[in-house]
Design a protein around this motif. Structure first.
Motif, PDB file in Angstrom:
ATOM      1  N   ASP A   1       4.528  -6.422  -3.205  1.00 46.42           N
ATOM      2  CA  ASP A   1       5.451  -5.322  -2.915  1.00 46.42           C
ATOM      3  C   ASP A   1       4.639  -4.201  -2.278  1.00 46.42           C
ATOM      4  OD1 ASP A   1       7.390  -6.850  -4.023  1.00 46.42           O
ATOM      5  OD2 ASP A   1       7.654  -5.649  -5.833  1.00 46.42           O
ATOM      6  N   ILE A   2       5.126  -3.669  -1.153  1.00 41.71           N
ATOM      7  CA  ILE A   2       4.293  -2.770  -0.360  1.00 41.71           C
ATOM      8  C   ILE A   2       5.094  -1.568   0.125  1.00 41.71           C
ATOM      9  CG2 ILE A   2       4.749  -3.936   1.860  1.00 41.71           C
ATOM     10  CD1 ILE A   2       1.701  -3.555   2.462  1.00 41.71           C
ATOM     11  N   SER A   3       4.407  -0.435   0.282  1.00 40.59           N
ATOM     12  CA  SER A   3       5.028   0.757   0.849  1.00 40.59           C
ATOM     13  C   SER A   3       3.957   1.562   1.559  1.00 40.59           C
ATOM     14  CB  SER A   3       5.703   1.603  -0.235  1.00 40.59           C
ATOM     15  OG  SER A   3       4.749   2.048  -1.183  1.00 40.59           O
ATOM     16  N   GLY A   4       4.363   2.243   2.631  1.00 44.80           N
ATOM     17  CA  GLY A   4       3.402   2.997   3.408  1.00 44.80           C
ATOM     18  C   GLY A   4       3.455   4.489   3.194  1.00 44.80           C
ATOM     19  N   PHE A   5       4.461   4.969   2.456  1.00 42.70           N
ATOM     20  CA  PHE A   5       4.600   6.413   2.262  1.00 42.70           C
ATOM     21  C   PHE A   5       3.899   6.855   0.982  1.00 42.70           C
ATOM     22  CE2 PHE A   5       8.414   4.004   1.193  1.00 42.70           C
ATOM     23  CZ  PHE A   5       8.460   4.155  -0.179  1.00 42.70           C
ATOM     24  N   ARG A   6       3.487   8.105   0.983  1.00 40.53           N
ATOM     25  CA  ARG A   6       2.795   8.664  -0.183  1.00 40.53           C
ATOM     26  C   ARG A   6       3.810   9.062  -1.242  1.00 40.53           C
ATOM     27  NH1 ARG A   6       0.242  11.938   2.438  1.00 40.53           N
ATOM     28  NH2 ARG A   6      -1.653  10.693   2.659  1.00 40.53           N
ATOM     29  N   GLN A   7       3.568   8.666  -2.491  1.00 41.07           N
ATOM     30  CA  GLN A   7       4.420   9.037  -3.613  1.00 41.07           C
ATOM     31  C   GLN A   7       3.670   9.998  -4.525  1.00 41.07           C
ATOM     32  OE1 GLN A   7       6.675   5.557  -5.310  1.00 41.07           O
ATOM     33  NE2 GLN A   7       5.378   4.364  -3.934  1.00 41.07           N
ATOM     34  N   GLU A   8       4.338  10.453  -5.575  1.00 43.64           N
ATOM     35  CA  GLU A   8       3.692  11.370  -6.511  1.00 43.64           C
ATOM     36  C   GLU A   8       2.579  10.693  -7.295  1.00 43.64           C
ATOM     37  OE1 GLU A   8       4.235  14.574  -6.946  1.00 43.64           O
ATOM     38  OE2 GLU A   8       5.968  14.814  -5.631  1.00 43.64           O
ATOM     39  N   THR A   9       2.725   9.394  -7.552  1.00 38.03           N
ATOM     40  CA  THR A   9       1.780   8.691  -8.423  1.00 38.03           C
ATOM     41  C   THR A   9       0.838   7.758  -7.670  1.00 38.03           C
ATOM     42  OG1 THR A   9       3.453   6.976  -8.792  1.00 38.03           O
ATOM     43  CG2 THR A   9       3.328   8.751 -10.409  1.00 38.03           C
ATOM     44  N   VAL A  10       1.113   7.487  -6.401  1.00 36.76           N
ATOM     45  CA  VAL A  10       0.286   6.527  -5.666  1.00 36.76           C
ATOM     46  C   VAL A  10       0.446   6.783  -4.174  1.00 36.76           C
ATOM     47  CG1 VAL A  10       2.066   4.738  -5.508  1.00 36.76           C
ATOM     48  CG2 VAL A  10      -0.340   4.070  -5.496  1.00 36.76           C
ATOM     49  N   ASP A  11      -0.603   6.464  -3.417  1.00 35.08           N
ATOM     50  CA  ASP A  11      -0.550   6.619  -1.966  1.00 35.08           C
ATOM     51  C   ASP A  11      -0.041   5.333  -1.314  1.00 35.08           C
ATOM     52  OD1 ASP A  11      -1.650   9.271  -1.877  1.00 35.08           O
ATOM     53  OD2 ASP A  11      -3.563   8.374  -2.453  1.00 35.08           O
ATOM     54  N   GLY A  12       0.061   5.350   0.008  1.00 37.01           N
ATOM     55  CA  GLY A  12       0.558   4.197   0.737  1.00 37.01           C
ATOM     56  C   GLY A  12      -0.484   3.096   0.880  1.00 37.01           C
ATOM     57  N   TYR A  13      -0.079   2.008   1.537  1.00 38.97           N
ATOM     58  CA  TYR A  13      -0.973   0.860   1.712  1.00 38.97           C
ATOM     59  C   TYR A  13      -2.134   1.200   2.639  1.00 38.97           C
ATOM     60  CZ  TYR A  13       1.199   0.007   6.302  1.00 38.97           C
ATOM     61  OH  TYR A  13       1.645   0.117   7.587  1.00 38.97           O
ATOM     62  N   SER A  14      -3.195   0.389   2.568  1.00 38.94           N
ATOM     63  CA  SER A  14      -4.351   0.530   3.449  1.00 38.94           C
ATOM     64  C   SER A  14      -4.831  -0.869   3.808  1.00 38.94           C
ATOM     65  CB  SER A  14      -5.466   1.312   2.743  1.00 38.94           C
ATOM     66  OG  SER A  14      -6.616   1.389   3.559  1.00 38.94           O
ATOM     67  N   VAL A  15      -4.545  -1.300   5.037  1.00 45.81           N
ATOM     68  CA  VAL A  15      -4.902  -2.653   5.474  1.00 45.81           C
ATOM     69  C   VAL A  15      -6.393  -2.706   5.803  1.00 45.81           C
ATOM     70  CG1 VAL A  15      -4.557  -4.380   7.272  1.00 45.81           C
ATOM     71  CG2 VAL A  15      -2.593  -3.152   6.339  1.00 45.81           C
ATOM     72  N   PRO A  16      -7.153  -3.614   5.188  1.00 45.50           N
ATOM     73  CA  PRO A  16      -8.588  -3.712   5.483  1.00 45.50           C
ATOM     74  C   PRO A  16      -8.830  -4.496   6.774  1.00 45.50           C
ATOM     75  CG  PRO A  16      -7.993  -5.341   3.841  1.00 45.50           C
ATOM     76  CD  PRO A  16      -6.738  -4.553   4.131  1.00 45.50           C
ATOM     77  N   ASP A  17     -10.026  -4.387   7.314  1.00 45.90           N
ATOM     78  CA  ASP A  17     -10.368  -5.125   8.529  1.00 45.90           C
ATOM     79  C   ASP A  17     -10.260  -6.631   8.319  1.00 45.90           C
ATOM     80  OD1 ASP A  17     -10.820  -2.769   9.863  1.00 45.90           O
ATOM     81  OD2 ASP A  17     -12.991  -2.763   9.474  1.00 45.90           O
ATOM     82  N   SER A  18     -10.538  -7.089   7.083  1.00 50.85           N
ATOM     83  CA  SER A  18     -10.493  -8.524   6.805  1.00 50.85           C
ATOM     84  C   SER A  18      -9.088  -9.101   6.932  1.00 50.85           C
ATOM     85  CB  SER A  18     -11.027  -8.800   5.402  1.00 50.85           C
ATOM     86  OG  SER A  18     -10.248  -8.101   4.432  1.00 50.85           O
ATOM     87  N   ALA A  19      -8.050  -8.236   6.936  1.00 54.77           N
ATOM     88  CA  ALA A  19      -6.673  -8.719   7.021  1.00 54.77           C
ATOM     89  C   ALA A  19      -6.164  -8.788   8.457  1.00 54.77           C
ATOM     90  CB  ALA A  19      -5.757  -7.806   6.207  1.00 54.77           C
ATOM     91  N   ARG A  20      -6.846  -8.103   9.359  1.00 51.69           N
ATOM     92  CA  ARG A  20      -6.328  -8.004  10.723  1.00 51.69           C
ATOM     93  C   ARG A  20      -6.483  -9.327  11.470  1.00 51.69           C
ATOM     94  NH1 ARG A  20      -5.384  -2.612  11.051  1.00 51.69           N
ATOM     95  NH2 ARG A  20      -6.689  -1.296   9.715  1.00 51.69           N
ATOM     96  N   GLU A  21      -5.425  -9.648  12.239  1.00 53.97           N
ATOM     97  CA  GLU A  21      -5.368 -10.872  13.037  1.00 53.97           C
ATOM     98  C   GLU A  21      -5.532 -12.117  12.160  1.00 53.97           C
ATOM     99  OE1 GLU A  21      -8.169 -10.514  16.231  1.00 53.97           O
ATOM    100  OE2 GLU A  21      -7.159  -8.779  17.092  1.00 53.97           O
ATOM    101  N   ALA A  22      -4.940 -12.076  10.983  1.00 52.37           N
ATOM    102  CA  ALA A  22      -4.974 -13.231  10.078  1.00 52.37           C
ATOM    103  C   ALA A  22      -4.131 -14.372  10.650  1.00 52.37           C
ATOM    104  CB  ALA A  22      -4.454 -12.826   8.701  1.00 52.37           C
ATOM    105  N   ASP A  23      -4.291 -15.537  10.056  1.00 55.63           N
ATOM    106  CA  ASP A  23      -3.499 -16.682  10.495  1.00 55.63           C
ATOM    107  C   ASP A  23      -2.058 -16.581  10.020  1.00 55.63           C
ATOM    108  OD1 ASP A  23      -5.601 -18.758  11.680  1.00 55.63           O
ATOM    109  OD2 ASP A  23      -6.513 -17.799   9.928  1.00 55.63           O
ATOM    110  N   LEU A  24      -1.854 -16.017   8.832  1.00 62.39           N
ATOM    111  CA  LEU A  24      -0.500 -15.904   8.282  1.00 62.39           C
ATOM    112  C   LEU A  24      -0.380 -14.610   7.495  1.00 62.39           C
ATOM    113  CD1 LEU A  24       2.325 -17.197   7.652  1.00 62.39           C
ATOM    114  CD2 LEU A  24       1.258 -18.147   5.580  1.00 62.39           C
ATOM    115  N   LEU A  25       0.700 -13.905   7.727  1.00 60.01           N
ATOM    116  CA  LEU A  25       1.067 -12.748   6.913  1.00 60.01           C
ATOM    117  C   LEU A  25       2.294 -13.135   6.095  1.00 60.01           C
ATOM    118  CD1 LEU A  25       1.097  -9.729   6.058  1.00 60.01           C
ATOM    119  CD2 LEU A  25       2.467  -9.278   8.106  1.00 60.01           C
ATOM    120  N   VAL A  26       2.147 -13.139   4.770  1.00 58.57           N
ATOM    121  CA  VAL A  26       3.278 -13.374   3.871  1.00 58.57           C
ATOM    122  C   VAL A  26       3.753 -12.000   3.408  1.00 58.57           C
ATOM    123  CG1 VAL A  26       4.088 -14.478   1.767  1.00 58.57           C
ATOM    124  CG2 VAL A  26       2.308 -15.577   3.139  1.00 58.57           C
TER     125      VAL A  26
END
Length: 682
Positions: A420-445
């Motif tokens: 479960d993912i979200s990109g907006f900042r909330q009161e208790t947690v910030d948004g997602y942060s995609v690492p370099d290891s995820a970029r141009e992957a073979d499959l995104l689920v």
């Protein structure tokens, strides 16, 4: 005596006042009789003609025997009998005065006893409420004690497990220290990760220097303890070659919301990402979990602590005693509470069904929770862990505290699972942060809960909620917000503290317990979460159900399926000045969704089940959906897909018809949608 003589004296007064000397003057016979009592008595004794007239004219009811006896004597032609009548009237009058005095005393005693009875009743009701409150507090204390016992037992077992100790040490040394807090913006990992690493000496390097060995040697030694070098048995009917092609198979939560579970294989290693419960009565395992259990399962990576993603893990541990459980430190802290609550609810349901002679089996009990806690391994964001032929890396996914996405690699292939993912900042947690290891992957689920929705900005949704609550509070009402215990309840409480500090807020049920965990987990951080305090406090049931008459109540369950929310709704829904605001996803069969349909149909009451009792609750309060979703909407999911840039995108954790439409949008955007099902293995 006055009571017996008064009718006779009044009749005599009327005769006297009718005489010519007084005729025509305005006189009140009753008052004249009182003011001239002795003169009239003397006239009765001395004037036989007056007595004779009264004997003819005076009418006495049969139900006045004492008066009749006195009149017979007092109006007698014989003067001696008249004197006797006066003496009798005097004696009866004294007796009557005595009776009246006794009646007054008796009434005073009755009034005193009634007062004492009311006082006793009040004390009894107060004692009963105190007893109920004490029972509730005792139940909460027992629940917390049971949880502490579970955690303590698991900790004892963890202390004797070298692999778990090595994993914990490895996680602690690899964790990136917090930067100094400069507000919500500075807590965003996308803004801080590089900067923090530049200015803070990594703990791993410091530990290696202190031990006098190379950092690589320390990491290798600890990793060897965590993952011993030994052959990994292949699953049945799988021929293991030297190739390490990734294979992905959704086992639950594919085209539905709940019961999330993903099987990933490479070579001889089989890994699960999540193992959640499906909603229902009873809670159900992932839909196709038996396909995973047909062979070896070496680990489960849990993306976050919501039960639809982690709730089945203790049942897996019972069947797979050597199963490794990998999650972020926050998730490993939160899962035991969620598991313990699920085990308790399952046991209560089993007892209820057995009482009625029905069969019922629980998925797991407390001992399974203890075993699962023991198997947990903390994995900080950005740290790579090896599991047989696979490596996994977790990255921040937003959503709730500790939520992670997963990058899985093997044989030169990479699969990214967002959870479960979200990109907006909330009161208790910030948004997602995609690492370099995820970029141009073979499959995104990628999850697709809100793939058909375009939400207003977070600021707009918060502003609308705050305005609505202020309107109800100003009108003297109270607001009930059923919320999910983990994440949503804490978010709402912090919104209240920030925007409406003058409005009292109660946290009830498991929401209050999880809030304490949030505060404990973040206590040592540069920006700890402070939720309880100020205007936010724990509810004290049953007193607060009726005594808390104005303010906000945040409590479980978020879909009104049970918990304290049902008790609060039974009192708040009939109040015209109050409101019930639903704040999150409502399953189509849930009471929350049914309530929204009833509002549209303008139905006047809602039937709800409260501890096995069906109640019809009048609907007079304001009822609205105030969606404050912690999931990315369509635009947010497109941003995730664009940022990862995978060769193919598979949609899970959503409804099929919405996924079908969103897949077309992805295709127009230049992405290649993959069928939700088996993938890879070429």
């Amino acid at each position: 005596m006055t009571d017996l003589l008064q009718p006779i004296l009044r009749a005599a007064a009327e005769v006297i006042l009718s005489r010519p000397g007084l005729n025509g003057e305005e006189h009140d016979a009753a008052r004249f009789a009182v003011e001239n009592r002795q003169m009239i008595v003397d006239a009765l004794v001395q004037v036989p003609a007056l007595r004779s007239k009264l004997r003819r004219d005076l009418r006495i009811n049969r139900d006045q025997p004492d008066l009749k006896a006195v009149a017979t004597l007092l109006l007698s032609p014989d003067d001696d009998v008249v004197q006797a009548g006066l003496r009798l009237a005097e004696r009866l009058g004294r007796q009557d005065d005595t009776r009246r005095t006794l009646r007054k005393r008796h009434q005073a005693k009755i009034d005193d006893l009634r007062g004492r009875l009311e006082t006793a009743r009040g004390r009894h009701e107060h004692a009963h409420r105190a007893l109920q409150s004490a029972k509730g507090a005792l139940a909460d204390a027992e629940k917390r004690a049971e949880e502490l016992d579970t955690q303590a037992a698991a900790l004892q077992r963890r202390l004797h497990d070298p692999r778990i100790l090595a994993s914990t040490l490895l996680a602690a040394l690899q964790r990136v220290p917090d930067a100094a807090d400069g507000g919500p913006e500075t807590r965003d990992p996308r803004n801080l990760r590089a900067e923090t690493q530049e200015r803070t000496e990594p703990p791993f390097l410091l530990a290696a220097q202190a031990a006098g060995i190379a950092p690589e040697a320390l990491a290798t030694a600890l990793q060897a303890i965590v993952t011993p070098s030994r052959p990994v048995p292949a699953p049945p009917r799988v021929t293991v070659s030297g190739e390490r092609h990734l294979r992905v198979h959704p086992l639950g939560g594919a085209d539905e919301i709940g019961g999330s579970c993903m099987l990933i294989e490479a070579g001889g290693t089989r890994l699960l990402v999540d193992a959640g419960l499906r909603p229902g009565d009873p809670a159900l395992p992932p839909r196709d979990i038996d396909q995973a259990l047909a062979g070896a399962v070496h680990a489960v990576v849990v993306t976050h602590a919501h039960t639809d993603h982690c709730g089945y893990v203790p049942a897996l541990v019972e069947r797979l005693p050597d199963l490794r459980i990998l999650a972020t430190p926050e998730t490993t802290e939160l899962m035991p509470r969620m598991w313990a609550d699920s085990a308790k609810l399952m046991s209560e349901r089993e007892r209820l069904h057995r009482r009625w002679g029905a069969d019922s089996e629980v998925l797991y009990r407390r001992d399974a929770v203890e075993a699962a806690v023991q198997r947990c391994e903390e994995v900080p964001f950005g740290v790579v862990r090896r599991i047989g032929d696979l490596t996994v890396e977790l990255f921040p996914a937003g959503h709730i505290l500790g939520a992670a996405g997963v990058v899985v690699q093997a044989g030169g292939q990479r699969v990214v699972i967002t959870g479960d993912i979200s990109g907006f900042r909330q009161e208790t947690v910030d948004g997602y942060s995609v690492p370099d290891s995820a970029r141009e992957a073979d499959l995104l689920v990628m999850e697709s809960t809100c793939c058909a929705e375009d939400h207003d900005s977070r600021e707009t949704r918060v502003r609308d909620l705050v305005r609505a609550i202020e309107e109800v509070y100003t009108a003297g009402g109270r607001v009930l917000i059923p919320a999910f215990a983990l994440g949503r309840a804490q978010e709402l409480a912090m919104i209240m503290r920030r925007h409406l500090p003058h409005v009292p807020v109660l946290l009830d049920g498991m929401a209050a317990d999880v809030t304490s965990s949030f505060e404990r987990i973040t206590a040592d951080r540069s920006a700890p979460l402070h939720i309880l305090g100020g205007g936010v406090s724990r509810a004290q049931r049953p007193d607060d159900l009726d005594l808390f008459t104005s303010g906000v109540v945040i409590t479980t369950s978020g879909m009104l399926t049970g918990g304290p929310a049902v008790q609060w709704a039974a009192r708040i829904l009939p109040e015209p000045r109050s409101a019930l605001f639903l704040s999150g996803y409502q399953d189509e069969e849930s009471p929350g969704a049914r309530l929204l349909r009833l509002v549209e149909e303008q139905t006047s009451y809602l039937s709800m089940n409260d501890h096995g009792v069906e109640k019809d609750i009048p609907l007079r309060a304001r009822i609205e959906m105030m969606r404050l979703s912690a999931h990315a909407d369509r635009r947010g999911l497109l941003d995730v897909a664009d940022e990862v840039g995978a060769r193919e995108v598979m949609l899970v954790h959503g409804l099929r018809h919405r996924q079908r439409d969103f897949a077309k949008v992805l295709e127009v955007r230049g992405h290649s949608p993959a069928t939700t099902g088996r993938w890879g293995g070429e």
